[in-house]
Design a protein around this motif. Structure first.
Motif, PDB file in Angstrom:
ATOM      1  N   SER A   1      26.146  91.190  82.926  1.00 57.37           N
ATOM      2  CA  SER A   1      24.866  91.563  83.530  1.00 57.37           C
ATOM      3  C   SER A   1      24.724  90.979  84.930  1.00 57.37           C
ATOM      4  CB  SER A   1      23.715  91.080  82.644  1.00 57.37           C
ATOM      5  OG  SER A   1      23.807  91.643  81.354  1.00 57.37           O
TER       6      SER A   1
ATOM      7  N   ASP B   1      27.052  92.842  87.303  1.00 60.17           N
ATOM      8  CA  ASP B   1      26.540  94.178  87.595  1.00 60.17           C
ATOM      9  C   ASP B   1      25.422  94.100  88.617  1.00 60.17           C
ATOM     10  OD1 ASP B   1      26.166  96.907  87.422  1.00 60.17           O
ATOM     11  OD2 ASP B   1      24.986  96.823  85.580  1.00 60.17           O
ATOM     12  N   TRP B   2      24.520  93.131  88.438  1.00 58.38           N
ATOM     13  CA  TRP B   2      23.413  92.974  89.388  1.00 58.38           C
ATOM     14  C   TRP B   2      23.931  92.589  90.775  1.00 58.38           C
ATOM     15  CZ3 TRP B   2      22.172  88.282  91.790  1.00 58.38           C
ATOM     16  CH2 TRP B   2      21.035  88.313  92.595  1.00 58.38           C
TER      17      TRP B   2
ATOM     18  N   ASP C   1      18.970  97.465  81.583  1.00 55.97           N
ATOM     19  CA  ASP C   1      19.059  96.291  80.712  1.00 55.97           C
ATOM     20  C   ASP C   1      19.766  95.140  81.404  1.00 55.97           C
ATOM     21  OD1 ASP C   1      21.375  97.793  80.717  1.00 55.97           O
ATOM     22  OD2 ASP C   1      21.937  97.265  78.675  1.00 55.97           O
ATOM     23  N   ASN C   2      20.715  95.445  82.296  1.00 57.96           N
ATOM     24  CA  ASN C   2      21.368  94.379  83.052  1.00 57.96           C
ATOM     25  C   ASN C   2      20.414  93.777  84.087  1.00 57.96           C
ATOM     26  OD1 ASN C   2      23.808  94.399  81.719  1.00 57.96           O
ATOM     27  ND2 ASN C   2      24.786  95.825  83.130  1.00 57.96           N
TER      28      ASN C   2
ATOM     29  N   ARG D   1      18.211  91.480  82.137  1.00 56.19           N
ATOM     30  CA  ARG D   1      18.926  90.281  81.707  1.00 56.19           C
ATOM     31  C   ARG D   1      19.194  89.359  82.895  1.00 56.19           C
ATOM     32  NH1 ARG D   1      22.966  92.600  78.800  1.00 56.19           N
ATOM     33  NH2 ARG D   1      21.688  92.710  76.942  1.00 56.19           N
TER      34      ARG D   1
END
Length: 603
Positions: A62, A65-66, A155-156, A159
């Motif tokens: 997560s 990815d962000w 969702d990432n 999170r």
């Protein structure tokens, strides 16, 4: 024109001879693949024990990815730089006013509604006010930085925000004795006695964590004496649950009895707390015959019991027993939290199979659709579920501390850090309460059952997707024809009310939705006479068009008082009349022991 003659196939003699192939040495026998799988699962289980069941791989994915999507968004980077500059200007202007003006100038940043770390008046004084505002300004910037970015999985993003929040909370000035004015003032006032008392509390808690010994219930909060004290008898017991029948308190009772299905993640007596706030006692006083399921606290020997075992040996076994004790009468079924989810599965299965024993269905803070399941989704993806599955595979169940840590981290500001400051630096012991005693009386969950719940419902959302099967056949919530009363709570971070509301989207019968002030527990335990309570109540006729939750909220004004009264009136409307109370137990279900039974005392 005739078709051309087919080309004759070559004869065996005409085929070229195959080239000789070199002989390869025989491969050594390979060990069974499950040996490697076992090694992998044991390794993940060992890591899960150290992380409290949280998958570090899911968190790393997560965060990566962000970070990658932010690195490819120059516009967002410029907006963040501009926001940082604005916060710095606000902070500088506030500092200048605080240094030059009398009194306390208005602060540009405010803590969240549930954050009680900065409520002490001395946080408005220098230099503590500057430390507080600097922390809140940083928190505000990270809230923006971890917002949604085009292309970033939602969702990432959520999170990543959770990770940032947890990291910031660790470094809050409220956590450090030399930066917290309340700790400094209390230490001066007590000549350091609070620090000594806090150290004693710390070592008590540390020993409890290391030994995992069950803490005895404080005086005045004994289960069976002060809590869970409504008179009754255990009239059924199997390897999963006990069924309690409560003694009547009125000369006549409603014809249809009430069955309550609590969550198995906690003890049932959240619904039978002290006499003044016991839902069971309230219903009995209103003339209802009440039955309650009390779940067993499972150990490793119950690891292979699944979700359908809880349906068959819990809900259905209870209905069979009630049908013998109160023959010929339908049952008002009521499920709370996970118990409500299980009840909805049982009710849909009964409807599919032509079993019409339910007079009504009540779901309290219970989700049937998990697409918007709130902050628990932060802990639910393929990596995380596999991590928990391996942990349960190793020990046979999900243990109490692993669940407690998950719920506590959702509100770490209040449930972890504020409590730590109060207990370890201010030297204040935890004050007992009935709800607090119940909250610490957690249970375990069988490995297979919890894995099926996490994967089938939370992760894959099968129930409302038309992919949840019972006995090999798919069930549907729209088959439920019994009237429904669904309760959500305004501040629920376990079962958000908009997620609970979605039961209306997947059913088409008579439906009432009640939105209650409070949280997941406090909103449900809302006895009459409780100050500052209110609820909203709406009714959907069968076949009516769907109304989205925000429109519903705008169209329904708060009603002062307890929702229990409206619910009891509704149950009475669904009842067919009154008669003498049924006997306590029946043939085949004779009383076994007094309430609250044996399973509630298991640790």
């Amino acid at each position: 024109m005739s078709d051309p003659a087919p080309t004759p196939l070559p004869t065996k003699a005409a085929l070229p001879a195959p080239r000789p192939q070199p002989r390869l040495p025989a491969a050594p026998p390979r060990p069974a693949s499950h040996s490697y799988d076992t090694l992998d699962r044991a390794t993940r289980a060992a890591l899960a024990r150290m992380t409290g069941g949280v998958s570090p791989f899911a968190l790393l994915e997560s965060w990566t990815d962000w970070a990658v999507h932010l690195s490819r968004a120059p516009g967002r980077q410029m907006a963040l730089a501009e926001h940082a500059a604005e916060n710095a200007v606000k902070l500088g202007a506030y500092t200048l006013r605080a240094l030059t003006e009398e009194g306390h100038p208005p602060a540009p940043f405010a803590p969240k509604a549930y954050d009680h770390r900065f409520t002490h008046p001395s946080w408005q004084k220098l230099p503590y006010a500057l430390w507080q505002q600097s922390f809140l300004a940083t928190q505000d910037w990270w809230d923006m930085a971890t917002g949604r970015i085009r292309g970033l999985r939602p969702d990432n993003a959520d999170r990543a925000r959770f990770i940032a929040r947890q990291t910031l909370d660790l470094f809050s000035p409220a956590n450090f004795p030399w930066m917290n004015p309340q700790i400094i003032e209390e230490t001066i006032r007590q000549d350091g006695r609070n620090i000594a008392d806090g150290a004693e509390h710390y070592f008590e808690d540390l020993m409890h964590i290391l030994t995992q010994e069950h803490q005895s219930q404080p005086e005045g909060y004994r289960v069976g004496e002060d809590l869970a004290a409504t008179p009754g008898k255990v009239v059924m017991r199997n390897e999963i649950c006990e069924l309690i029948q409560y003694a009547p308190e009125t000369e006549t009772v409603k014809s249809e009895p009430v069955l309550i299905v609590p969550a198995w993640i906690m003890k049932y007596y959240i619904l039978d707390l002290s006499p003044h706030n016991s839902m069971v006692r309230y219903l009995v006083e209103q003339g209802f015959t009440v039955f309650m399921l009390s779940w067993r606290n499972p150990g490793a020997e119950m690891a292979d019991l699944g979700l359908d075992d809880y349906r068959r040996m819990g809900v259905m076994a209870a209905l069979d027993a009630i049908s013998a004790i109160v023959p010929g009468q339908k049952v008002h079924a009521n499920g709370y939290c996970l118990g409500g989810t299980l009840l909805s599965i049982a009710a849909a299965t009964m409807a599919r199979d032509g079993d019409d024993r339910l007079a009504s269905v009540t779901l309290m803070a219970a989700q049937t659709d998990f697409a918007e399941a709130g902050e628990l989704l932060l802990f639910t993806d393929e990596s995380q579920v596999a991590f928990i599955e391996d942990l349960m595979w190793d020990q046979g169940y999900l243990d109490r501390p692993q669940m407690t840590r998950t719920f506590a981290t959702m509100r770490a500001e209040d449930l972890i850090y504020s409590r730590a400051v109060q207990r370890y630096f201010l030297g204040r012991p935890d004050m007992p309460s009935d709800l607090g005693v119940w909250n610490n009386d957690t249970t375990r969950m069988p490995a297979r059952m919890h894995a099926e719940y996490l994967r089938g419902l939370f992760l894959e959302n099968r129930l409302t997707a038309g992919r949840y099967a019972v006995d090999g056949r798919v069930i549907a919530l729209k088959d439920i024809k019994a009237p429904m009363f669904v309760v959500g709570t305004e501040n629920d971070h376990i079962a958000p009310w908009r997620s609970v509301y979605k039961a209306k989207l997947f059913t088409d019968g008579d439906f009432r939705f009640c939105l209650v002030k409070g949280g997941h527990n406090g909103g449900i335990v809302s006895e009459p006479g409780h100050p500052r309570k209110h609820y909203r109540l709406g009714h959907r006729e069968p076949g009516a068009f769907y109304m989205d939750p925000d429109t519903w909220l705008a169209d329904h004004d708060p009603i002062p008082g307890s929702w229990w009264i409206a619910w009891a009136d509704w149950l009475a409307e669904q009842s067919s009349g009154e008669g003498p109370p049924p006997a306590m137990g029946a043939d085949g279900h004779a009383p076994i022991c007094d309430a609250p039974g044996d399973y509630v005392h298991q640790v």
